[in-house]
Design a protein around this motif. Structure first.
Motif, PDB file in Angstrom:
ATOM      1  N   LEU A 226       0.486  -1.183  -0.039  1.00  0.00           N
ATOM      2  CA  LEU A 226       0.050   0.048  -0.074  1.00  0.00           C
ATOM      3  C   LEU A 226       0.935   1.243  -0.055  1.00  0.00           C
ATOM      4  N   SER A 227       2.013   1.236   0.884  1.00  0.00           N
ATOM      5  CA  SER A 227       2.906   2.404   1.063  1.00  0.00           C
ATOM      6  C   SER A 227       3.454   2.901  -0.513  1.00  0.00           C
ATOM      7  N   ARG A 228       4.126   1.639  -1.088  1.00  0.00           N
ATOM      8  CA  ARG A 228       4.821   1.572  -2.319  1.00  0.00           C
ATOM      9  C   ARG A 228       3.823   2.131  -3.401  1.00  0.00           C
ATOM     10  N   LEU A 229       2.677   1.484  -3.315  1.00  0.00           N
ATOM     11  CA  LEU A 229       1.632   1.978  -4.445  1.00  0.00           C
ATOM     12  C   LEU A 229       1.179   3.457  -4.312  1.00  0.00           C
ATOM     13  N   LEU A 230       1.010   4.126  -3.384  1.00  0.00           N
ATOM     14  CA  LEU A 230       0.728   5.495  -2.986  1.00  0.00           C
ATOM     15  C   LEU A 230       1.706   6.349  -2.837  1.00  0.00           C
ATOM     16  N   PHE A 231       3.039   5.884  -2.989  1.00  0.00           N
ATOM     17  CA  PHE A 231       4.083   6.899  -2.691  1.00  0.00           C
ATOM     18  C   PHE A 231       4.046   8.165  -3.673  1.00  0.00           C
ATOM     19  N   ARG A 232       3.833   8.073  -4.863  1.00  0.00           N
ATOM     20  CA  ARG A 232       3.821   9.550  -5.683  1.00  0.00           C
ATOM     21  C   ARG A 232       2.506  10.282  -5.438  1.00  0.00           C
ATOM     22  N   TYR A 233       1.328   9.604  -5.205  1.00  0.00           N
ATOM     23  CA  TYR A 233       0.153  10.197  -4.988  1.00  0.00           C
ATOM     24  C   TYR A 233       0.147  11.024  -3.533  1.00  0.00           C
ATOM     25  N   LEU A 234       0.871  10.354  -2.339  1.00  0.00           N
ATOM     26  CA  LEU A 234       1.133  11.233  -1.230  1.00  0.00           C
ATOM     27  C   LEU A 234       2.048  12.293  -1.039  1.00  0.00           C
ATOM     28  N   ASP A 235       2.854  12.182  -2.301  1.00  0.00           N
ATOM     29  CA  ASP A 235       3.752  13.278  -2.477  1.00  0.00           C
ATOM     30  C   ASP A 235       3.132  14.741  -2.472  1.00  0.00           C
ATOM     31  N   GLY A 236       3.365  15.575  -1.374  1.00  0.00           N
ATOM     32  CA  GLY A 236       2.846  17.096  -1.264  1.00  0.00           C
ATOM     33  C   GLY A 236       1.420  16.860  -0.795  1.00  0.00           C
ATOM     34  N   ARG A 237       0.926  15.605  -0.500  1.00  0.00           N
ATOM     35  CA  ARG A 237      -0.758  15.688   0.099  1.00  0.00           C
ATOM     36  C   ARG A 237      -0.513  15.816   1.555  1.00  0.00           C
ATOM     37  N   ASN A 238      -1.507  14.996   2.256  1.00  0.00           N
ATOM     38  CA  ASN A 238      -1.789  14.976   3.633  1.00  0.00           C
ATOM     39  C   ASN A 238      -0.590  14.524   4.271  1.00  0.00           C
ATOM     40  N   GLU A 239       0.054  15.242   5.137  1.00  0.00           N
ATOM     41  CA  GLU A 239       1.304  14.872   5.664  1.00  0.00           C
ATOM     42  C   GLU A 239       1.117  13.831   6.865  1.00  0.00           C
ATOM     43  N   THR A 240       0.164  14.159   7.503  1.00  0.00           N
ATOM     44  CA  THR A 240      -0.126  13.117   8.548  1.00  0.00           C
ATOM     45  C   THR A 240      -0.621  11.879   8.037  1.00  0.00           C
ATOM     46  N   VAL A 241      -1.235  11.868   7.094  1.00  0.00           N
ATOM     47  CA  VAL A 241      -1.674  10.516   6.471  1.00  0.00           C
ATOM     48  C   VAL A 241      -0.532   9.786   5.920  1.00  0.00           C
ATOM     49  N   ALA A 242       0.227  10.576   5.070  1.00  0.00           N
ATOM     50  CA  ALA A 242       1.451   9.927   4.526  1.00  0.00           C
ATOM     51  C   ALA A 242       2.466   9.332   5.523  1.00  0.00           C
TER      52      ALA A 242
END
Length: 985
Positions: free
Chosen positions: A660-676
């Motif tokens: 899950l972490s690897r799949l979402l890496f680029r999407y989480l870049d620059g988004r909700n820091e707490t969730v990331a």
């Protein structure tokens, strides 16, 4: 009788409006009204009505007007003698309170900061005062009253903003500022209001328009008040109540329909809330499952909104849900995200978050609802430290520690009284309850008088309108006796299970199996695709089953196309059915991973090879025709992702958490820091537990990227170097190269361009045997861009190579970054038209893939280009847009660039004071994040602004500091400064 001058001059009595007559007659009455209760001499009356050169017949005309005014007053109130004649003139024998202008002034005097008084004063304003009356006296009165009205609007707006109602002030303030462009006080308050609703760019634009108007009309710069607000907006440092959204959180769920009873409990909550003053009030609603604790506090909370004008915070702590309970750390992160201004940094540690939460609540009157708490430890850190707030905790536990240690007041929510239980049935079922009162009372008892079970029983009764209530009660009694035997009759559980089982008896086998499957769902909310995966059904069948469960009140809507299940029902669902739980979880995890992978492939196709392979699934997956649909789905599911990761790790599937972490890496870049951080942290822990060194290193790399974005250089380097060491240990040279390149980005952002180039070159060497074109292209992009900033000739070659690789890989995101690098070269060569085109193309590409954080860099580049092209107005607009995006995405480095760009644009536009404010804000942020090149740029801008205003001493000080920094960084800008400094001398 009442009189109006704030608008047209009129008389009101008995609900009627009486016309005064032609304008000259209105003029005479207006003079008398504004001297209410005092005699006005004949000469004064004549001069105010006819001016300094009255006609010869003025006094005779005055007498005629007085006679007609008397008739109007007598018509309005027969027998009245309001208008009196004295030896010296005429007098209206009325109280000033009968004239709207005096009521207006009294309200302003008595309630200078009171919202209600100020609102009442402004409600008296019905247009231009003395509307239609000519003459110098009338114009003077209008001018004076207009200034008082302007002051009232500003004072009202300040009170509204402090009360969290900034949005309501924007239109009146905008109208006032447009009508009076030199009114600095109104402009300052409008900036505060716009900032409070996250319109930072618009706030800065108001300052710019006002600054320009002051310069063009008066030849001066903004005064201290407007300058202070401008600087505070730039620093994101406005006082509480004037910060970004949500100024007034309104997080309570919708109230339950047909809520019944609980008068004693809500009265006790009323009594406790009235005591919220010097100390926070804590109430603990305890009681059995299904008793309606949540419904009670939500119903009460909506009724008490006025008592807590600063908002309501709500969080389901999931203390009794099958999912993992919400940790205090995550709860604080959610609350701080709601309370802090957009872009404000949320601390990482739980202790720091708790302190920041208490600070955010200080001085505010808020309701905090902590629903479904399992223990005191779960809520202890969520309690405010000062008065004004009320906290309501709901729990099935008595929470004695909360009472003993924190002074909580316990309110027990038990079974409904018989009368209330029957009333609820009557509201839900209708007249059949009155026809069979005895059976209705028996049915209520069979449901143990709990709102949840009563609602389920009522739904069954409504679905079987021909069946008497007595028969339904008997059927339920039989089911209950069976469960009594099976469960030894422990407390109320047998009765509750009986109601649940009774509801299930009315469902098809498929619907019962779907209900049982939802009891195993890993996160609180779900959609039809999630049910289809869990139940192993086609999408069409799953939709029918979901509709059935909703109609039976076994599942409840939780937003658009999303649903949830009461935790008591979910616990019961886990006890029912013969579903293979392991297989169901496998299907739903596979569904989420496959859908995320599909969405990421739509958004970032060029990086598909770098994401883990996800097997195809039999469960239906949403179809994404374009990037918008993929992004919308990820946005909707984002809040659930940490729970999904935690559930997988806790249920023997740690590899799912890592994937899950690897799949979402680029999407989480620059988004909700707490969730990331939560997702990547859980992946790191899961990988470490299973000995997955590659997964552990990948999670560390992702965490380093989050810290890099937030400007925490030390934490970023620590995580990235640990990742690099692990990748080296397992022989993954390509991944090691990416980690080394990421350390290079930390150096680049600090302005250490030569160390950054060294890291990028090392990374490329590690890629020499790799076929990952995108990884090489990314590093070539950063290498070329960094080289361009210090004038290396190899920059063009590297960026052209990067562009070719990105195109070959079909990676528009990478192409956009390469275009930004080529734009840097165009700027250094003074090819500004090329730079403008490249920045524009990059912005469009970033917008296509929906990466707003990267888009901000393109917009900022457009601003710098426009400044160099001699268009500072357009430059400032772009820098403001970029600043808003950087703030929203928590990109501290980007903020310093945009602030410095704004400073340079303002200086180019002849506004040294504004330039100084922007550069000062940039310097403060750069010093905090260690961005040395941007600190040097800020000192350079401050030096130029000081030189422009003749402050040569300050200019030399900033020039010296900028020179030192640029020399330490070995950047060519130091030579430019030396020349400017020499010219200054």
């Amino acid at each position: 009788m009442e009189f109006q001058v704030l608008g047209s001059v009129t008389v009101r009595a008995g609900g009627q409006v009486f016309a005064v007559g032609e304008p000259r007659q209105q003029h005479v009455l207006a003079v008398l009204l504004l001297e209410a209760g005092r005699t006005v001499g004949l000469d004064t009356l004549v001069s105010r009505v006819w001016g300094e050169s009255p006609p010869k017949q003025a006094r005779r005309s005055l007498q005629a007007h007085i006679t007609r005014i008397r008739r109007v007053l007598e018509q309005a109130e027969p027998g009245s003698s309001w208008l009196a004649r004295d030896a010296g003139g005429y007098r209206l024998d009325i109280s000033p309170d009968q004239v709207d202008v005096f009521r207006f002034r009294n309200a302003l005097r008595d309630g200078a900061t009171d919202r209600e008084a100020l609102t009442a004063a402004l409600d008296l304003w019905r247009g231009e005062p003395l509307a239609g009356l000519p003459g110098e006296w009338a114009e003077r009165v209008r001018r004076t009253l207009g200034q008082e009205h302007e002051a009232a609007v500003v004072a009202w707006a300040v009170a509204e903003i402090r009360a969290g109602q900034a949005a309501a002030t924007i239109i009146p303030l905008t109208e006032l500022v447009e009508e009076h462009p030199l009114h600095e006080g109104a402009a300052a308050v409008l900036m505060r209001a716009l900032y409070a609703v996250a319109r930072t760019a618009d706030a800065l634009a108001v300052h710019e328009r006002t600054r320009r108007a002051l310069r063009d009309e008066l030849g001066v710069d903004p005064g201290p008040e407007l300058a202070a607000v401008h600087e505070a907006v730039l620093r994101h440092d406005l006082p509480p109540g004037e910060q970004g959204p949500p100024a007034v959180p309104a997080q309570l769920p919708a109230a339950v329909a047909e809520f019944t009873g609980r008068a004693d409990e809500t009265a006790e909550l009323d009594r406790l809330a009235a005591r919220a003053g010097d100390e926070p009030v804590i109430a603990c609603l305890t009681g059995t499952a299904g008793a309606g604790k949540t419904a009670t506090v939500v119903q009460w909370g909506h009724r008490m909104r006025d008592r807590f004008p600063d908002g309501q915070l709500y969080l389901d702590l999931r203390g009794y849900a099958p999912e993992k309970p919400v940790s205090p750390d995550d709860a604080l992160g959610a609350f701080l995200t709601a309370l802090l201004p957009v872009g404000a940094e949320v601390p990482l540690g739980a202790t720091e978050r708790a302190a920041r939460f208490r600070t955010a609540l200080d001085g505010r009157r808020m309701l905090v609802v902590l629903d479904n708490a399992a223990s005191v430890e779960q809520v202890r850190m969520l309690l405010p430290g000062t008065g004004g707030c009320a906290v309501v905790v709901t729990s099935r536990d008595a929470l004695p520690g909360l009472v003993a240690l924190h002074g909580a007041h316990r309110v027990t929510v038990d079974q409904l009284p018989v009368a209330d239980a029957v009333t609820l049935l009557r509201r839900l079922i209708g007249r059949r309850v009155d026809a069979e009162p005895g059976a209705a009372a028996e049915l209520a008892e069979r449901c143990v008088r709990l709102p949840l079970t009563l609602r389920l029983a009522a739904e069954l009764a409504v679905s079987r309108p021909a069946v008497p209530l007595s028969r339904l009660a008997a059927e339920l009694g039989a089911a209950q006796r069976t469960l009594d035997v099976l469960s030894s009759g422990e407390d109320q559980r047998a009765a509750i299970r009986a109601v649940f089982s009774w509801s299930l008896r009315q469902l098809s086998d498929q619907a019962t199996d779907a209900f049982a499957a939802l009891g195993r769902h890993p996160v609180p909310t779900f959609d039809v695709h999630g049910l289809a995966a869990l139940a192993g059904q086609p999408l069409e069948t799953a939709q029918v089953l979901l509709n059935t469960l909703v109609r039976a009140h076994l599942v409840h809507p939780a937003g658009v196309d999303r649903y949830l299940m009461h935790d008591l029902l979910k616990a019961y669902a886990r006890e029912t059915g013969s579903i293979d739980e392991s297989a169901a979880l496998d299907r739903v995890y596979a569904y989420y991973l496959a859908t995320i992978a599909a969405a990421m492939d739509r958004l970032y196709p060029g990086e598909a090879h770098r994401r883990p392979a996800v097997p195809a699934v039999a469960s239906p997956v949403p179809g994404f025709d374009g990037t918008d649909g993929a992004r919308d789905w990820l946005d909707a599911e984002l809040a659930m992702m940490p729970g999904l990761s935690a559930h997988a790790a806790a249920h023997g599937r740690p590899e799912t958490s890592v994937t899950l972490s690897r799949l979402l890496f680029r999407y989480l870049d620059g988004r909700n820091e707490t969730v990331a951080i939560s997702i990547h942290d859980q992946a790191h822990a899961a990988a470490h537990t299973t000995g997955d060194r590659a997964g552990e290193a990948t999670a560390l790399h992702a965490l380093g990227g989050v810290h890099l974005q937030a400007g925490r250089a030390d934490a970023a380097v620590a995580h990235l170097r640990a990742a690099s060491a692990l990748f080296k240990e397992i022989g993954d040279l390509s991944s090691q190269g990416r980690a080394v390149a990421a350390v290079g980005m930390v150096e680049e952002r600090a302005g250490h361009y030569r160390p950054a180039i060294d890291h990028y070159s090392r990374a490329l060497a590690l890629f020499r045997h790799d076929t990952d074109l995108v990884a090489q292209a990314h590093v070539l992009t950063r290498l070329g861009t960094t080289e361009a900033r210090i004038g290396h000739a190899a920059a063009v070659t590297n960026l052209d190579h990067a562009m070719a690789l990105h195109r070959q890989a079909g990676h528009p995101f990478g192409q956009a970054w390469a275009k930004l690098g080529l734009a840097e070269i165009a700027i250094t060569r003074d090819h500004l038209s090329d730079a403008l085109a490249l920045h524009t193309e990059a912005v469009e590409l970033f917008r296509t893939v929906g990466h707003r954080g990267s888009e901000a860099w393109g917009i900022d580049g457009l601003g710098r280009t426009h400044t160099l092209r001699g268009h500072p107005d357009r430059a400032a607009e772009h820098h403001r847009r970029a600043l808003d995006l950087f703030v929203a995405h928590g990109d501290r480095d980007g903020e310093t660039w945009a602030l410095n760009g704004l400073g340079e644009a303002c200086r180019a536009d002849g506004a040294p004071a504004s330039a100084r404010a922007h550069h000062t804000a940039a310097l403060d942020l750069a010093d905090r994040t260690g961005a040395q090149e941007q600190a040097a740029r800020a000192h350079h801008g401050l030096a130029r602004a000081a030189a422009d205003t003749g402050d040569l001493r300050t200019a030399r000080r900033h020039y010296d500091r900028a020179t030192t920094l640029y020399r330490d960084l070995t950047l060519p800008a130091a030579d430019v400064i030396e020349k400017e400094l020499a010219d200054l001398r």
